[in-house]
Design an enzyme around this catalytic site. Structure first.
Site, short mmCIF file in Angstrom:
data_model
loop_
_atom_site.label_atom_id
_atom_site.label_comp_id
_atom_site.label_asym_id
_atom_site.label_seq_id
_atom_site.Cartn_x
_atom_site.Cartn_y
_atom_site.Cartn_z
N THR A 110 0.88 -1.17 0.00
CA THR A 110 0.00 0.00 0.00
C THR A 110 0.91 1.22 0.00
O THR A 110 1.54 1.54 1.01
CB THR A 110 -0.93 0.01 1.22
OG1 THR A 110 -1.82 -1.11 1.13
CG2 THR A 110 -1.76 1.29 1.26
N LYS A 185 -7.29 1.51 -3.36
CA LYS A 185 -7.01 1.14 -1.97
C LYS A 185 -7.26 2.31 -1.03
O LYS A 185 -7.74 2.15 0.10
CB LYS A 185 -5.57 0.65 -1.83
CG LYS A 185 -5.16 0.27 -0.41
CD LYS A 185 -5.97 -0.89 0.15
CE LYS A 185 -5.60 -1.22 1.59
NZ LYS A 185 -4.31 -1.93 1.72
N LYS A 253 -0.45 5.41 8.39
CA LYS A 253 0.37 5.53 7.18
C LYS A 253 -0.53 5.60 5.95
O LYS A 253 -0.34 6.45 5.07
CB LYS A 253 1.33 4.34 7.08
CG LYS A 253 2.31 4.40 5.90
CD LYS A 253 1.81 3.67 4.65
CE LYS A 253 1.84 2.17 4.85
NZ LYS A 253 1.50 1.44 3.59
#
EC number: 1.1.1.60
Length: 301
Positions: A110, A185, A253
Site C-alpha cells: 500500500t 485502496k 500511514k
C-alpha cells in the site's frame, strides 16, 4: 513460522516467480504461490526469515532482490511504504537491475499513486512491466488466500498475472491505468475509517445505556447497519480486545497517503481527516500496534 490456510488452487501452468518481502502479509502470500506449484524464490531484509520460509515451503531464498528475480516471469512484492519499495526495486542490487526483459513486477505494497506511476514509467524504459496491486483483507485474508486485489496497469499485463495472483486472492480486478490500484485502496481505507469510527461510537453509546451490546450487534447485523467491521470486530470491541489485526500505525500511514492525494486532487475529506487525528490519539495512548478497531478506546479512556 506462520502457517497458511488450506485452499483449492485453479490449475495453471507453473511459473518461475519471486516474492520480495516476507512480513505478515508477504509470508503467507508467497506460501500460497509455492503450494499452488509455482517455482518460488524469496527475499527478505532479514535473511534468516527468507531461509526459514524456503525450508518450510520448499522454495529458494536469495541474498539480494537482484539475485532473487533472476529468470523470474513475475516478481511480487509486499513491503512497508514508498521508500521500502524503492529500496528493493532501484539501484544496483534492486529488482529492476536483475529482471529479464518482458518480466512483470507486481507491487502489493500500500503505497502512493505517485510511486506506482514513477516505477511503471521506469519499468517501461527498461523493457519491463509494472502493476500496482494493493490488497485488502488483512493478515487473515493473506493466510487463507482470499485477498481482494485492486490493480492498476495495462490490460494484457494484468491478464497475464491474474491467474497467478489468484493463488492468494479471491477477487483480482483491474480498476484502471497505472496508479489506479493505489487510488482504489485509498477509497477502501476511507470507507474503513468512517465505518470503524461509527461502530466505535455505537458500541460506546450502547454500553453507556447498559445494553447487552453483543446481543444488539447480533440483531442489527442482520439489517442495514451490517458491515465486515461489525461482523468481525464488534464483539472484540465490546470485550476491549485489540491485540490482533491491522495495526493503527499502518492505518495512519495509509490515511496519510489518502490525505496527501486529496490535497493533490482537491477531494474534500473532513471525516477522514478527523478520524486520522483520532488514530493519532490512540497512538499517544500507546496503541500504535493495536487493531484499528481500538478507536473505541478514546471514547472510554
Amino acid at each position: 513460522m506462520a502457517t497458511i490456510g488450506t485452499k483449492s488452487y485453479d490449475a495453471v501452468v507453473a511459473q518461475k516467480v519471486t516474492f520480495l518481502g516476507l512480513g505478515v502479509m508477504g509470508l503467507p502470500m508467497a506460501g500460497h504461490l509455492a503450494r499452488a506449484g509455482h517455482d518460488v524464490t524469496v527475499y527478505n531484509r532479514t535473511p534468516a526469515k527468507a531461509q526459514a520460509w524456503a525450508a518450510e515451503f520448499g522454495g529458494k531464498s536469495a541474498a539480494t532482490p537482484r539475485e532473487a528475480v533472476a529468470d523470474a516471469q513475475i516478481v511480487f512484492a509486499c513491503v512497508g511504504n514508498d521508500d521500502d519499495l524503492r529500496s528493493i526495486v532501484l539501484g544496483p542490487d534492486g529488482a529492476f537491475a536483475g529482471m529479464a526483459p518482458g518480466a512483470v513486477f507486481v507491487d502489493h505494497t500500500t503505497a502512493s499513486a505517485d510511486v506506482a506511476r514513477e516505477l511503471y514509467a521506469q519499468a517501461k524504459d527498461l523493457g519491463l512491466n509494472f502493476v500496482d496491486a494493493p490488497v485488502s483483507g488483512g493478515q487473515a485474508g493473506a493466510v487463507n488466500g482470499v485477498l481482494t486485489i485492486m490493480c492498476g496497469g495495462e490490460q494484457a499485463v494484468f491478464d497475464a498475472i491474474k491467474p497467478v495472483a489468484q493463488c492468494f486472492g479471491r477477487a483480482v480486478t483491474l480498476v484502471g491505468p497505472p496508479g489506479a490500484g493505489q487510488l482504489a485502496k485509498m477509497v477502501n481505507q476511507i470507507c474503513i475509517a468512517g465505518i470503524v469510527q461509527g461502530l466505535s461510537e455505537a458500541v460506546a453509546f450502547g454500553q453507556a445505556a447498559d445494553l447487552d451490546m453483543k446481543l444488539v450487534l447480533d440483531v442489527i447485523s442482520k439489517g442495514a447497519a451490517q458491515s465486515w467491521q461489525m461482523e468481525n470486530r464488534g464483539g472484540t470491541m465490546v470485550d476491549d480486545k485489540f491485540d490482533f489485526g491491522f495495526a493503527v500505525d499502518w492505518m495512519r500511514k495509509d490515511l496519510g497517503l489518502v490525505l496527501a492525494e486529496a490535497r493533490h486532487n482537491g477531494a474534500r475529506l473532513p471525516l477522514t481527516a478527523l478520524v486520522d487525528q483520532f488514530y493519532g490519539d490512540v497512538q499517544k495512548m500507546g496503541g500504535g500496534r493495536w487493531d484499528t478497531s481500538s478507536l473505541i478506546k478514546r471514547l472510554r479512556d
